[in-house]
Design a protein around this motif. Structure first.
Motif, PDB file in Angstrom:
ATOM      1  N   UNK A   1      41.009  35.551  45.026  1.00  0.00           N
ATOM      2  CA  UNK A   1      40.606  36.038  46.348  1.00  0.00           C
ATOM      3  C   UNK A   1      39.569  37.147  46.226  1.00  0.00           C
ATOM      4  N   UNK A   2      39.742  38.018  45.234  1.00  0.00           N
ATOM      5  CA  UNK A   2      38.791  39.115  44.993  1.00  0.00           C
ATOM      6  C   UNK A   2      37.390  38.567  44.721  1.00  0.00           C
ATOM      7  N   UNK A   3      37.298  37.569  43.853  1.00  0.00           N
ATOM      8  CA  UNK A   3      35.995  37.014  43.491  1.00  0.00           C
ATOM      9  C   UNK A   3      35.325  36.356  44.691  1.00  0.00           C
ATOM     10  N   UNK A   4      36.121  35.673  45.522  1.00  0.00           N
ATOM     11  CA  UNK A   4      35.544  35.055  46.717  1.00  0.00           C
ATOM     12  C   UNK A   4      35.034  36.117  47.690  1.00  0.00           C
ATOM     13  N   UNK A   5      35.832  37.189  47.869  1.00  0.00           N
ATOM     14  CA  UNK A   5      35.428  38.257  48.780  1.00  0.00           C
ATOM     15  C   UNK A   5      34.176  38.966  48.303  1.00  0.00           C
ATOM     16  N   UNK A   6      34.100  39.222  47.001  1.00  0.00           N
ATOM     17  CA  UNK A   6      32.915  39.860  46.421  1.00  0.00           C
ATOM     18  C   UNK A   6      31.691  38.969  46.622  1.00  0.00           C
ATOM     19  N   UNK A   7      31.876  37.655  46.457  1.00  0.00           N
ATOM     20  CA  UNK A   7      30.765  36.729  46.638  1.00  0.00           C
ATOM     21  C   UNK A   7      30.205  36.779  48.048  1.00  0.00           C
ATOM     22  N   UNK A   8      31.100  36.870  49.041  1.00  0.00           N
ATOM     23  CA  UNK A   8      30.649  36.958  50.434  1.00  0.00           C
ATOM     24  C   UNK A   8      29.864  38.234  50.670  1.00  0.00           C
ATOM     25  N   UNK A   9      30.408  39.352  50.206  1.00  0.00           N
ATOM     26  CA  UNK A   9      29.727  40.636  50.407  1.00  0.00           C
ATOM     27  C   UNK A   9      28.387  40.681  49.691  1.00  0.00           C
ATOM     28  N   UNK A  10      28.312  40.069  48.535  1.00  0.00           N
ATOM     29  CA  UNK A  10      27.047  40.056  47.778  1.00  0.00           C
ATOM     30  C   UNK A  10      25.997  39.224  48.515  1.00  0.00           C
ATOM     31  N   UNK A  11      26.411  38.054  49.039  1.00  0.00           N
ATOM     32  CA  UNK A  11      25.462  37.207  49.764  1.00  0.00           C
ATOM     33  C   UNK A  11      25.010  37.857  51.067  1.00  0.00           C
ATOM     34  N   UNK A  12      25.887  38.689  51.633  1.00  0.00           N
ATOM     35  CA  UNK A  12      25.526  39.419  52.851  1.00  0.00           C
ATOM     36  C   UNK A  12      24.754  40.705  52.546  1.00  0.00           C
ATOM     37  N   UNK A  13      24.508  40.933  51.251  1.00  0.00           N
ATOM     38  CA  UNK A  13      23.755  42.105  50.780  1.00  0.00           C
ATOM     39  C   UNK A  13      24.401  43.425  51.194  1.00  0.00           C
ATOM     40  N   UNK A  14      25.727  43.431  51.120  1.00  0.00           N
ATOM     41  CA  UNK A  14      26.458  44.659  51.439  1.00  0.00           C
ATOM     42  C   UNK A  14      26.895  45.412  50.190  1.00  0.00           C
ATOM     43  N   UNK A  15      26.804  44.756  49.035  1.00  0.00           N
ATOM     44  CA  UNK A  15      27.225  45.402  47.791  1.00  0.00           C
ATOM     45  C   UNK A  15      26.233  45.102  46.677  1.00  0.00           C
ATOM     46  N   UNK A  16      26.327  45.928  45.658  1.00  0.00           N
ATOM     47  CA  UNK A  16      25.577  45.719  44.424  1.00  0.00           C
ATOM     48  C   UNK A  16      26.588  45.609  43.290  1.00  0.00           C
ATOM     49  N   UNK A  17      26.429  44.617  42.441  1.00  0.00           N
ATOM     50  CA  UNK A  17      27.388  44.387  41.357  1.00  0.00           C
ATOM     51  C   UNK A  17      26.794  44.900  40.054  1.00  0.00           C
ATOM     52  N   UNK A  18      27.500  45.831  39.412  1.00  0.00           N
ATOM     53  CA  UNK A  18      27.085  46.394  38.134  1.00  0.00           C
ATOM     54  C   UNK A  18      28.167  46.132  37.084  1.00  0.00           C
ATOM     55  N   UNK A  19      27.846  46.457  35.833  1.00  0.00           N
ATOM     56  CA  UNK A  19      28.807  46.221  34.753  1.00  0.00           C
ATOM     57  C   UNK A  19      30.084  47.036  34.920  1.00  0.00           C
ATOM     58  N   UNK A  20      29.978  48.224  35.530  1.00  0.00           N
ATOM     59  CA  UNK A  20      31.140  49.098  35.659  1.00  0.00           C
ATOM     60  C   UNK A  20      31.909  48.908  36.969  1.00  0.00           C
ATOM     61  N   UNK A  21      31.380  48.054  37.859  1.00  0.00           N
ATOM     62  CA  UNK A  21      32.093  47.829  39.116  1.00  0.00           C
ATOM     63  C   UNK A  21      31.176  47.412  40.228  1.00  0.00           C
ATOM     64  N   UNK A  22      31.636  47.554  41.464  1.00  0.00           N
ATOM     65  CA  UNK A  22      30.841  47.170  42.626  1.00  0.00           C
ATOM     66  C   UNK A  22      30.515  48.399  43.469  1.00  0.00           C
TER      67      UNK A  22
END
Length: 276
Positions: A252-273
């Protein structure tokens, strides 16, 4: 017809020194004592009241809201144990009796139990029982996957938590579908995960499939906002870390992160989001 143990909408007939007399269309009357009379009552107006028998076994009305109604289920505390059984606090002046014969195990003062309220046909009194399973049936189950339901957590089993679904059916939440602490007596919103051929109902505490994505993303987004825009979670985080932080599965976490990333609400880095 006035139904004892339930809410009734009755007409205000007259005001007396002891309270209001209320009635139904069939000419039945009962008293609403002064301590429950609203200040702005009007003769011939309608009031919604709960009706039951008082300590003198007289039908009476109250504006108090009980914790359980007739044919319902609730998690109630034993206030005292007497000669005939346990007396439970159901929110009214007269406590709800659970006779010893209706206790799967002897109830103890100060402890809470899931009980059912019914009308005893012999005594015509509202009575409680701890033998709740006989009042649950899955014969007429008619749910679709993802239907929203109300659940009352009944007990722990080796597979998960048995729950009472919509006040009439038995259901099960598997341990693998639980990502936040729950306990007996919790009243929760649930979603139908599966209805088996034998009518057994599997319940999830999160929406299933595509419907799960938006609320899951919202959970992650809100947690980011609470933590100054950063969460030290990523693809390599363990399921235990994700569950402890967000009460979500890793999937569920990975799916939620994917949505936020596609909506350009988050940036994903090696140490976290990071929240943008």
């Amino acid at each position: 017809m006035i139904e004892l143990g339930n809410y009734n909408t009755l007409k205000v007939l007259r005001s007396t020194s002891v309270g209001l007399f209320l009635g139904d269309d069939e000419g039945t009357e009962l008293l609403l004592p002064n301590k429950y009379v609203p200040e702005d009552f009007k003769i011939d107006a309608e009031l919604e009241v709960f009706c039951y028998l008082d300590n003198n076994e007289r039908p009476i009305a109250t504006t108090l809201q009980p914790k359980i109604i007739r044919n319902g289920f609730a998690y109630l505390e034993v206030k005292e144990v007497g000669t005939y059984g346990a007396f439970l606090d159901w929110g009214l002046e007269k406590q709800l009796l659970v006779p010893f014969r209706e206790q799967p195990q002897r109830m103890e003062e100060g402890k809470k139990y899931v009980v059912h309220c019914y009308m005893d046909e012999e005594s015509m009194r509202l009575t409680g029982t701890g033998k709740v399973d006989k009042y649950l049936s899955n014969d007429d189950v008619n749910y679709e996957v993802n239907d929203e339901v109300k659940v009352l957590v009944q007990r722990k089993t080796p597979l998960g938590w048995e729950v009472i679904v919509d006040n009439k059916h038995k259901g099960l939440i598997f341990d693998s579908d639980i990502f936040k602490p729950i306990s007996v007596g919790n009243q929760l919103k649930g979603y139908v995960k599966n209805v088996r051929e034998d009518k057994k109902i599997d319940i999830s505490l999160q929406p299933i499939g595509a419907k799960m994505l938006e609320p899951t993303a919202k959970i992650i987004f809100e947690e980011l906002a609470k933590n100054n825009g950063f969460l030290p979670l990523h693809d390599k985080s363990s399921p235990e870390e994700i569950k402890a932080t967000l009460h979500l599965s890793k999937k569920a976490f990975k799916k939620g992160v994917g949505i936020l990333y596609r909506q350009r609400k988050i940036n994903i880095q090696d140490d976290g989001i990071y929240l943008l």
